[in-house]
Design an enzyme around this catalytic site. Structure first.
Site, PDB file in Angstrom:
ATOM      1  CE1 TYR A 144      -4.110  -1.316   0.077  1.00  0.00           C
ATOM      2  CE2 TYR A 144      -3.603  -2.767   2.158  1.00  0.00           C
ATOM      3  CZ  TYR A 144      -3.798  -2.332   1.061  1.00  0.00           C
ATOM      4  OH  TYR A 144      -5.343  -3.239   1.462  1.00  0.00           O
ATOM      5  CB  SER A 202      -2.866  -3.709  -7.335  1.00  0.00           C
ATOM      6  OG  SER A 202      -3.494  -3.735  -6.822  1.00  0.00           O
ATOM      7  CG  ASP A 203      -2.934  -4.967  -0.242  1.00  0.00           C
ATOM      8  OD1 ASP A 203      -4.184  -5.675  -0.352  1.00  0.00           O
ATOM      9  OD2 ASP A 203      -2.351  -4.673   0.286  1.00  0.00           O
ATOM     10  CD1 TRP A 204      -9.592  -7.054  -2.195  1.00  0.00           C
ATOM     11  CD2 TRP A 204      -7.274  -7.464  -3.309  1.00  0.00           C
ATOM     12  NE1 TRP A 204      -9.773  -7.877  -2.558  1.00  0.00           N
ATOM     13  CE2 TRP A 204      -8.293  -8.527  -3.696  1.00  0.00           C
ATOM     14  CE3 TRP A 204      -5.533  -7.759  -3.174  1.00  0.00           C
ATOM     15  CZ2 TRP A 204      -7.851  -9.346  -3.712  1.00  0.00           C
ATOM     16  CZ3 TRP A 204      -5.459  -8.594  -4.050  1.00  0.00           C
ATOM     17  CH2 TRP A 204      -6.010 -10.126  -4.490  1.00  0.00           C
ATOM     18  CB  THR A 205      -8.070  -0.504  -2.533  1.00  0.00           C
ATOM     19  OG1 THR A 205      -8.096  -0.004  -1.103  1.00  0.00           O
ATOM     20  CG2 THR A 205      -9.853  -1.059  -2.406  1.00  0.00           C
TER      21      THR A 205
END
Ligand code: BGC
Length: 683
Positions: free
Chosen positions: A214, A243-246
């Site tokens: 993030y 990617s990490d979530w959002t």
């Protein structure tokens, strides 16, 4: 018929490939041929998460299936109940590669049984401070121990034809304000401490996927950080970068930075946004093609374009998986203090009380690492002790309403304290002190009974100073999974000697930790932060490479319990230290003998120390270890290979690893502070 033959061949290859699944030229060509037939809209679907955010897109007309993914490090999560294994910190504490491999294998079986083909684990961010809410998922403070653990865990998963995803790349070492704090570290620190686990996972386990973090890394969001993602490619990663979530911010950044898959859905890599940039000439469609190719070539290598997703031969509630969970739960717990209370041998005089918030639950850390075990498969600490049967008449006491007279009369009191999914979790940092009421509970019990053992659940160090002197034993159980009760009972009763070792330095006070001063960025006290804030407050990794035990000599601070430390029920002797020079490195040889009265395992550790030289280096760095199980009186010759890489340091001037010629010491010991053999070595 042709398809059936192909499937049979692929299945045979998959079973033969076992140790490692490699992306072959055929996989690359097949992926490229598929991508050639795809429309831009289909390509954009493939590079973004779909449905519930845990699936990739199906492109049916081309025979590309949707691939299901699931968290997370302690078992298969997301819409399923599954085997719940010990947490990452516990695997590292086992100092046993086969334990990490076994848990990876079990997770691979469980995933296959459910049709999950991408596992979002392992998490390997280095432990910088005990406060990080996700330390329990990770592998401690040492890059060598973390790398060895990760490689085995990944191999275990991937040997079952399930893609592992190593996360979070990189420098995601705090949960506090994880979206809004930028990690800043120099090139040497990054390469010596924070990259090695990712690098070894790519080079030695051929991990199929990497998840970015993030936090921005040195000024650039990880998912859009070309320098960062280029490192992976430089190490040979041909698989997926997701990617990490959002954690994505701009379409151009994600397109050009090297990210392949935006999760959990297409916020910035959706068709509308991408096609606009392709149409107006800002981006060449080949950039999107390359992402699709990397996704599809990985799928092809794992047989996901041909073979069934679900392995019907493995039951969801698999006894073999449960066995792996039990074996791991036995080897992770670390005994830090034992003034003769353990083991508690069977006796008709035993009158043991178990009390505390974690006594009759399966404690777990919270967030995406949280698991839902299968009903009826778990054993709590109290249940495990109660099941010991004859010679143990065990009772559970309500910790908020203790019976003082009963506590005073007990032959021993086991106080089960620690954190849980509410107090130690993803998305926030935790306190250094135990949660409310627990110090008071221990103090009260200790004032009534001299025979107190504290069993603690946590993802690292916490404040034990208020009561350590007044209890007889402290056993760190981490989060030991569904079999924790059975395993802890085996240790407490002496059926098994504890053999876990600290995978981090237990400083004993918050401010002794070299990273403490730099851990949290100095941030303005605002509650709600904007994701696109500019500039971000920096978390500067100013302790550099002198993190954890590497800082002991450098800063002249003594920990309460050193890295690598852990007690057992036996004693060991080290002898016959010798270094053999090989054409490609050195073989460190020594003998370990169990000089005690019970079978026990020793985690023999090899550290390298540079003596002299103009560049400041840690006084000791772990470069080898071996878990040796020995019967009483038994000896074993251990041999550990050191390569030139074991002596290398990263040079910022040369942007590369260098090996300085000169004097070194090879240290063999029981912990970073208990060195038994010292051997000089000239390179
Ligand atoms: C976590 C990841 C996890 C993902 C999906 C994120 O919040 O940081 O580790 O894999 O969620 O659950």
């Amino acid at each position: 018929m042709k398809r059936a033959i192909l499937i049979a061949i692929l299945m045979l290859c998959a079973s033969l490939a076992q140790a490692q699944i490699l992306i072959t030229r055929e996989d690359r060509e097949r992926a490229a041929a598929l991508v050639e037939q795809m429309t831009l809209q289909e390509k954009c679907a493939l590079i973004t998460g779909q449905d519930d955010g845990f699936h990739t897109a199906a492109i049916e007309r081309l025979g590309i299936p949707s691939v299901r993914m699931a968290d997370g490090p302690q078992g298969v999560r997301n819409k399923t109940n599954s085997t719940y294994y010990p947490c990452g910190l516990s695997l590292a504490a086992s100092f046993n590669r086969s334990i990490a491999h076994g848990v990876g294998t079990g997770i691979g079986w469980d995933a296959s049984a459910r049709g999950v083909r991408i596992m979002l684990c392992p998490g390997v961010n280095i432990y910088r401070s005990p406060l990080c809410g996700r330390n329990f998922e990770y592998y401690g403070e040492d890059p060598y121990l973390a790398s060895e653990t990760a490689v085995q865990y990944i191999r275990g998963i991937q040997e079952q034809r399930v893609i592992a995803t190593i996360k979070h790349f990189a420098l995601n070492n705090q949960e506090f304000d994880r979206h809004g704090t930028a990690s800043v570290a120099d090139e040497r620190t990054i390469n010596e401490i924070y990259f090695p686990t990712f690098r070894k996972a790519v080079e030695q386990a051929r991990v199929g996927a990497v998840m970015t973090s993030y936090n921005p890394v040195n000024g650039e969001h990880a998912a859009e950080n070309k320098w960062l993602i280029d490192q992976l490619r430089g190490w040979g990663h041909e698989g997926i970068v997701m990617s990490d979530w959002t954690s994505t911010y701009t379409t151009l950044g994600c397109l050009n930075g090297g990210l392949d898959l935006e999760m959990p859905q297409g916020y910035v890599l959706n068709y509308e946004k991408v096609s606009e940039l392709v149409k107006n000439g800002t981006i060449d469609e080949s950039v999107v093609d390359a992402k699709c190719c990397r996704i599809l070539q990985t799928f092809a290598a794992y047989g996901l374009l041909d073979l069934p997703m679900k392995d019907e031969s493995i039951p969801e509630n698999y006894p073999e998986s449960r066995r792996k969970a039990y074996e791991a739960a036995l080897e992770g717990p670390v005994l830090l203090k034992n003034d003769g209370i353990l083991p508690i041998k069977a006796s008709n005089k035993n009158n043991i009380i178990v009390v505390g918030p974690n006594a009759d639950i399966i404690p777990y850390g919270g967030g995406s690492g949280r698991m839902d075990p299968i009903e009826g498969t778990t054993t709590t600490l109290y249940q495990g002790l109660a099941a010991l049967g004859k010679g143990y008449k065990v009772s559970l006491m309500d910790w908020q309403n203790v019976d003082e007279a009963a506590l005073a009369k007990a032959s021993a009191v086991i106080v089960s304290v620690g954190f849980n999914h509410d107090t130690e979790k993803e998305g926030s940092d935790r306190t250094y002190s135990l949660p409310a009421g627990q110090n008071e509970l221990i103090a009260k019990v200790a004032s009534l009974n001299p025979n107190v053992l504290v069993v603690a659940n946590s993802g690292g160090e916490f404040d034990v100073a208020p009561w350590l002197g007044s209890v007889k034993g402290l056993l760190m159980a981490w989060y030991a999974g569904q079999e924790s009760g059975r395993a802890l009972a085996a240790i407490i009763s002496g059926a098994v000697s504890p053999s876990g070792r600290l995978p981090f330095t237990f400083w004993g006070s918050e401010d002794k930790n070299p990273a403490a001063r730099y851990y949290h960025a100095v941030v303005p006290a605002v509650k709600q932060r904007s994701k696109n804030r500019d500039p971000y407050p920096n978390a500067e990794y100013k302790e550099g490479v002198f993190l954890g035990y590497r800082g002991v000599e450098r800063f002249g601070v003594q920990p309460m319990f050193p890295f690598g430390f852990g007690l057992g029920y036996s004693t060991f002797e080290y002898s016959n230290g010798e270094i053999e020079t090989l054409p490609y490195g050195y073989r460190v040889k020594f003998t370990v003998k169990n000089t005690g009265k019970v079978p026990a395992a020793e985690a023999a550790q090899v550290y390298v120390s540079r003596t002299g030289g103009s560049v400041a280096r840690p006084a000791k760095e772990l470069k080898g270890y071996e878990k040796v199980k020995l019967a009483p009186g038994e000896s074993r010759n251990v041999s550990i290979l050191l390569t030139s890489g074991s002596f290398a340091r990263y040079s910022i001037a040369e942007h590369d690893w260098v090996v300085d010629k000169g004097s070194y010491k090879v240290l063999v010991g029981r912990s970073s502070a208990d060195i038994k053999l010292e051997m000089p070595l000239k390179l």
